[in-house]
Scaffold this active site. Sequence first.
Site, PDB file in Angstrom:
ATOM      1  N   GLU A   8       0.832  -1.211   0.000  1.00  0.00           N
ATOM      2  CA  GLU A   8       0.000   0.000   0.000  1.00  0.00           C
ATOM      3  C   GLU A   8       0.862   1.256   0.000  1.00  0.00           C
ATOM      4  O   GLU A   8       0.781   2.101   0.894  1.00  0.00           O
ATOM      5  CB  GLU A   8      -0.946  -0.014   1.211  1.00  0.00           C
ATOM      6  CG  GLU A   8      -1.918  -1.188   1.156  1.00  0.00           C
ATOM      7  CD  GLU A   8      -2.974  -1.173   2.251  1.00  0.00           C
ATOM      8  OE1 GLU A   8      -2.697  -0.613   3.324  1.00  0.00           O
ATOM      9  OE2 GLU A   8      -4.063  -1.713   2.032  1.00  0.00           O
ATOM     10  N   GLU A  23      -5.388  -8.439  -1.035  1.00  0.00           N
ATOM     11  CA  GLU A  23      -6.050  -8.251   0.267  1.00  0.00           C
ATOM     12  C   GLU A  23      -7.518  -7.952   0.026  1.00  0.00           C
ATOM     13  O   GLU A  23      -7.852  -7.065  -0.773  1.00  0.00           O
ATOM     14  CB  GLU A  23      -5.464  -7.063   1.049  1.00  0.00           C
ATOM     15  CG  GLU A  23      -4.124  -7.316   1.657  1.00  0.00           C
ATOM     16  CD  GLU A  23      -3.676  -6.188   2.580  1.00  0.00           C
ATOM     17  OE1 GLU A  23      -4.536  -5.550   3.237  1.00  0.00           O
ATOM     18  OE2 GLU A  23      -2.455  -5.948   2.629  1.00  0.00           O
TER      19      GLU A  23
HETATM   20  C1  BG6 Z   1      -4.342  -3.158   4.918  1.00  0.00           C
HETATM   21  C2  BG6 Z   1      -2.986  -3.554   5.430  1.00  0.00           C
HETATM   22  O1  BG6 Z   1      -4.358  -1.802   4.845  1.00  0.00           O
HETATM   23  O2  BG6 Z   1      -5.459  -3.443   5.684  1.00  0.00           O
HETATM   24  C3  BG6 Z   1      -2.996  -4.669   6.432  1.00  0.00           C
HETATM   25  O3  BG6 Z   1      -2.104  -3.838   4.371  1.00  0.00           O
HETATM   26  C4  BG6 Z   1      -4.154  -4.504   7.375  1.00  0.00           C
HETATM   27  O4  BG6 Z   1      -1.744  -4.705   7.068  1.00  0.00           O
HETATM   28  C5  BG6 Z   1      -5.454  -4.516   6.591  1.00  0.00           C
HETATM   29  O5  BG6 Z   1      -4.190  -5.416   8.419  1.00  0.00           O
HETATM   30  C6  BG6 Z   1      -6.697  -4.393   7.452  1.00  0.00           C
HETATM   31  O6  BG6 Z   1      -6.601  -3.268   8.271  1.00  0.00           O
HETATM   32  P1  BG6 Z   1      -6.796  -3.365   9.852  1.00  0.00           P
HETATM   33  O7  BG6 Z   1      -6.469  -2.032  10.354  1.00  0.00           O
HETATM   34  O8  BG6 Z   1      -8.199  -3.762  10.061  1.00  0.00           O
HETATM   35  O9  BG6 Z   1      -5.834  -4.417  10.312  1.00  0.00           O
END
Ligand code: BG6
Length: 481
Positions: A187, A380
């Site tokens: 990101e 993701e």
């Molecule tokens: C993404 C990141 O932005 O979102 C992850 O690359 C992160 O590292 C994921 O865990 C979800 O966000 P959060 O804050 O709910 O863990």
Amino acid sequence: MKLKKDFLWGGAVAANQVEGAFEVGGKGLSVADVMTYKANVNVKDYKRNVQVTSEDIAAAIADHTTTDYPKRRGIDQYHHFKEDIALFKELGFKVYRFSIAWTRIFPTGEEMSPNRAGIAYYQEFIKELKANDIEPLVTLSHYEMPLELALKYNGWQDKRVIDLFVKFAKVCFENFSEVKYWLTFNEIDSVTRHPFISAGIIEDQTARLEEAEYQALHNQFVASAIVTKLVHEIIPNSQVGCMLTKLTTYPATAAPGDVLAALNKNIMNYYCADVQVKGAYPKLILSYFKQHDIKLKTTSEELQTIKENTVDFISFSYYMSLLAAQKEDGLTMTVGNTVAGGKNPYLKTTDWGWTVDPVGLRISLIELYDRYQKPLFIVENGMGAKDILESDGTIHDSYRIEYFEQHLSEMKKAVEAGVELLGYTSWAPIDLISASTSQMSKRYGFIYVDQDDEGNGTLKRYKKDSFKWYQHVIKTNGEEL
Ligand code: BG6
């Protein structure tokens, strides 16, 4: 059109959110190790989750416990990796995305030679994946740079960090040459949302913050291009992806002023991928820099390196969408992935206020493919939720199944429309520590880990209902959702 036979199904994590063992095997402190637990998800305070002051860092360095610093304990995957990989194998994974903690290889970032124990750990880890027919997909930098580089150089705004990163990446390519798929910066666009976690920039030590953020981004573009060249030379047939937070923004209404506001947000969201895919800064961003008195230190050699070493594919995270309007005060606000924006009245939200927008995934895939005409990889996508472990060891997470079913169905429609997609890794296949809040209770996995926000629990792994569901999806190559 069906998904390709070799479609890469799997899951994604980051070292700092799963490994734990923060002082084992000579590991140094990373920026993640000083992040404290935050229970808060208030829309007005969402930025506080990711802000760290010099005072916070000093307190963290003096404290060697894991009590207030959940990323130091993760889910102890460092000591459980064989068990976890066996579960991923049972799920049918073709690929596992994880990051290599820079501080296991170079504890402060500045050592002359790498830490053998760190290399040995990842060699074992990769060997185990390969033995289970799971392809590694490695992120070189996922919010876990050496803390020392933040303290000494104020992070990535200093060009000396480029060489240190290249040294780290080279050691990775030489020692983990079985890895074919690499991502450089997770990101990358997030530097302007959380400069400390993404780039080691300590805000209270920085006079011109916005300029420092864009300088850090430029230095990361250069580093990314250099290591892209390097990995292509060292590992034949290797492929490198950029990694973008796909923050899809819609206009709040059809009023042209709202459409313009959304357009501008999307342009700013795309700019890093533009640089890494097309090899040059978009002209509109150069105008933005001028208008905001942002003066970057760049050389013609750096710009040439960026131009000559573009990425092979585009990977991205997608969680939610938001609304933009000319006048934001008219909007009901909600939080998203370290951003806030207008809440879409047509969409439901998760327990953490993130909108659930499966069609937004299809829109994102089509937009990205149309813009870049390069293979995409969803690295993701997932839903943070509160799960209940029943007394018989079951976890009934029908809400998660519904989330994935809807998103995968839209993903398939984008592929039917012609989008070239390499694979899909859910965030995250196993419960882990949240990046933004360091909560354990914000659970993403198909596998439940018995640990609470304070670190109490047996760390025992349990299969949720969604485990069986995702296993079937992979088995049928997405034919049956
Ligand atoms: C993404 C990141 O932005 O979102 C992850 O690359 C992160 O590292 C994921 O865990 C979800 O966000 P959060 O804050 O709910 O863990």
